[in-house]
Design a protein around this motif. Structure first.
Motif, PDB file in Angstrom:
ATOM      1  N   LEU A  53     -11.318  17.616  30.656  1.00 53.41           N
ATOM      2  CA  LEU A  53     -11.731  18.977  30.944  1.00 53.41           C
ATOM      3  C   LEU A  53     -12.704  19.022  32.118  1.00 53.41           C
ATOM      4  CD1 LEU A  53     -11.629  21.953  30.071  1.00 53.41           C
ATOM      5  CD2 LEU A  53     -13.501  21.463  28.482  1.00 53.41           C
ATOM      6  N   VAL A  54     -13.595  18.039  32.201  1.00 54.08           N
ATOM      7  CA  VAL A  54     -14.581  17.993  33.285  1.00 54.08           C
ATOM      8  C   VAL A  54     -13.955  17.506  34.587  1.00 54.08           C
ATOM      9  CG1 VAL A  54     -16.707  16.882  34.064  1.00 54.08           C
ATOM     10  CG2 VAL A  54     -16.508  17.669  31.695  1.00 54.08           C
ATOM     11  N   GLY A 105      -7.658   9.135  32.870  1.00 54.60           N
ATOM     12  CA  GLY A 105      -6.232   8.941  33.088  1.00 54.60           C
ATOM     13  C   GLY A 105      -5.443  10.214  32.863  1.00 54.60           C
ATOM     14  N   SER A 106      -5.765  10.924  31.762  1.00 53.81           N
ATOM     15  CA  SER A 106      -5.046  12.161  31.460  1.00 53.81           C
ATOM     16  C   SER A 106      -5.272  13.216  32.531  1.00 53.81           C
ATOM     17  CB  SER A 106      -5.508  12.699  30.105  1.00 53.81           C
ATOM     18  OG  SER A 106      -5.236  11.777  29.071  1.00 53.81           O
ATOM     19  N   GLY A 107      -6.479  13.244  33.091  1.00 54.44           N
ATOM     20  CA  GLY A 107      -6.787  14.240  34.102  1.00 54.44           C
ATOM     21  C   GLY A 107      -6.221  13.928  35.472  1.00 54.44           C
ATOM     22  N   LEU A 108      -5.827  12.687  35.685  1.00 49.03           N
ATOM     23  CA  LEU A 108      -5.364  12.282  37.010  1.00 49.03           C
ATOM     24  C   LEU A 108      -3.878  11.941  37.053  1.00 49.03           C
ATOM     25  CD1 LEU A 108      -8.322   9.955  38.128  1.00 49.03           C
ATOM     26  CD2 LEU A 108      -7.973  12.367  38.679  1.00 49.03           C
ATOM     27  N   VAL A 109      -3.407  11.124  36.132  1.00 44.57           N
ATOM     28  CA  VAL A 109      -2.060  10.561  36.258  1.00 44.57           C
ATOM     29  C   VAL A 109      -0.990  11.635  36.159  1.00 44.57           C
ATOM     30  CG1 VAL A 109      -0.376   8.986  35.235  1.00 44.57           C
ATOM     31  CG2 VAL A 109      -2.777   8.308  35.398  1.00 44.57           C
ATOM     32  N   PHE A 110      -0.958  12.366  35.055  1.00 44.85           N
ATOM     33  CA  PHE A 110       0.183  13.238  34.798  1.00 44.85           C
ATOM     34  C   PHE A 110       0.134  14.518  35.621  1.00 44.85           C
ATOM     35  CE2 PHE A 110      -0.345  10.553  31.045  1.00 44.85           C
ATOM     36  CZ  PHE A 110       0.911   9.961  31.005  1.00 44.85           C
ATOM     37  N   SER A 111      -1.040  15.123  35.755  1.00 41.61           N
ATOM     38  CA  SER A 111      -1.111  16.363  36.521  1.00 41.61           C
ATOM     39  C   SER A 111      -0.851  16.118  38.004  1.00 41.61           C
ATOM     40  CB  SER A 111      -2.474  17.036  36.331  1.00 41.61           C
ATOM     41  OG  SER A 111      -3.521  16.195  36.743  1.00 41.61           O
TER      42      SER A 111
END
Length: 401
Positions: A53-54, A105-111
């Protein structure tokens, strides 16, 4: 869609989502076995969302300025570090801290992978591109829980964490060696945006389409966070399912939905995508209600696979195609990352609320809550995007002028 960039990202995201899918059903059960409370179990699933989120909103703006590839590599590395950490420690607070690290990882890889594909997608074919690419994400996350269950039943928790580390390392290697730093010009279509002036936060936050996409994403992920935090525990403790049986429930939705993505893509390029999103959300809500009301493993399996799988595919492809449209106005990576922030917000609040519901009312009630919030998110989405459709078209550049 046969470009090197598309194929590279497809392979990398498949490996990454498979690794993440392997650990998702294992971590809550592992935490329960070492004495975690309901709230702590929820955090072992969702602590990543606070970091995501951040990170997400700012990462998207930086990636619109400097390119997607370096940030994807940093995100992949965070997953590898976390999986090795889980292999070495068995304290609940450390497990939660490492889960928080995976939010990077969630904030960078998939989006940002989606942003890269959005750069490649030609106008009018957003649904086809996002639907085809979505197959690899869905299938990876779908196969992951099945493999996880088999590995856990045969070799234990440590083998699952080691397998995740290997898969995410492979994903990072593929990106590092094969992915162009920027989306190629020509070829598939278009190029990664060269952002010379950023859309202001005020314009972003007031955009009704972006608001609608954020709200439906947050509602869906609230349900995901609250339900998935406790689905494996519910099936394990109250229905007596084995780890492999749990894996098939979690995998069924992803596999069935993933296989439907290419078919949903062309539909999303021809019909009103808003109503596709609403229809898919209603089906997902139906799947969660069924889990909350049934104690039959096979009824739950069927509902999760059919209603949940079809609903997720229809909703996912249509919303991602809409995100590409919005991304062309406001910045592709910025738009995808704000959607990622919506996902993180929903998962975080959903898992915390789910933990409280489980401790107070029992596990089955959390699935009814999940269904209600999916419906509310879809309603908010329809209302906001209907307002956008009635309003005069205004580009970000026009607003800035």
């Amino acid at each position: 869609m046969r470009s090197r960039a598309f194929i590279t990202l497809a392979i990398a995201v498949f490996a990454a989502s498979m690794g993440v899918g392997m650990v998702a059903p294992v971590l809550p059960v592992h935490a329960r076995e070492i004495g975690a409370s309901g709230a702590a179990v929820g955090l072992t699933f969702s602590a990543f969302a606070a970091t995501q989120l951040v990170v997400s909103p700012f990462a998207g703006r930086l990636a619109d300025r400097y390119g997607r590839k370096p940030f994807i590599l940093v995100g992949t590395g965070s997953y590898v570090v976390a999986s090795i950490g889980w292999l070495l420690v068995d304290r609940v607070e450390v497990i939660i801290a490492l889960r928080a690290l995976t939010g990077l990882g969630s904030g960078l890889v998939f989006s940002l992978a989606l942003a890269y594909i959005g750069d490649l997608a030609p106008a009018g074919r957003e649904g086809r591109y996002m639907g085809t690419f979505g197959v690899f994400d869905f299938l990876g996350f779908g196969i992951g829980p099945v493999v996880s269950g088999i590995v856990r039943d045969s070799a234990g928790f440590d083998a699952v964490f080691l397998s995740m580390a290997a898969l995410l390392s492979l994903s990072g290697l593929v990106v590092a060696t094969m992915l162009p730093r920027r989306a190629p010009r020509g070829g598939d279509a278009g190029s990664e945006q060269d952002v010379t002036s950023e859309t202001s936060w005020g314009v972003l936050l007031r955009d009704p389409e972006l608001q609608g996409l954020f709200l439906v994403r947050a509602g869906y992920s609230f349900a995901f966070g609250s339900a998935f935090s406790f689905l494996a525990v519910y099936l394990d403790e109250e229905i007596g399912a084995t780890a492999t049986m749990v894996g098939f429930v979690l995998a069924g939705q992803e596999l069935f939905g993933g296989l439907l993505q290419p078919a949903a893509g062309p539909v999303a390029d021809r019909v009103d995508r808003r109503w596709m999103v609403a229809t898919g959300a209603a089906m997902v809500a139906g799947a969660y209600v069924t889990i909350g009301l049934s104690t039959s493993y096979f009824v739950i399996l069927g509902a999760f696979v059919v209603l949940g799988g079809v609903g997720s595919a229809v909703m996912g492809v249509a919303s991602m195609a809409l995100q590409v449209d919005v991304g062309r106005r406001l910045g592709m990576a910025t738009t995808m990352s704000l959607s990622s922030a919506g996902f993180a917000f929903g998962v975080l609040t959903g898992s915390l609320a789910g933990g409280a519901i489980v401790d107070a009312l029992g596990t089955s009630k959390v699935f009814v809550l999940a269904a209600a919030v999916v419906g509310l998110g879809a309603l908010a989405f329809v209302l906001r995007t209907s307002a956008a459709a009635r309003a005069p078209t205004r580009t970000a550049e026009a607003v800035l002028e």
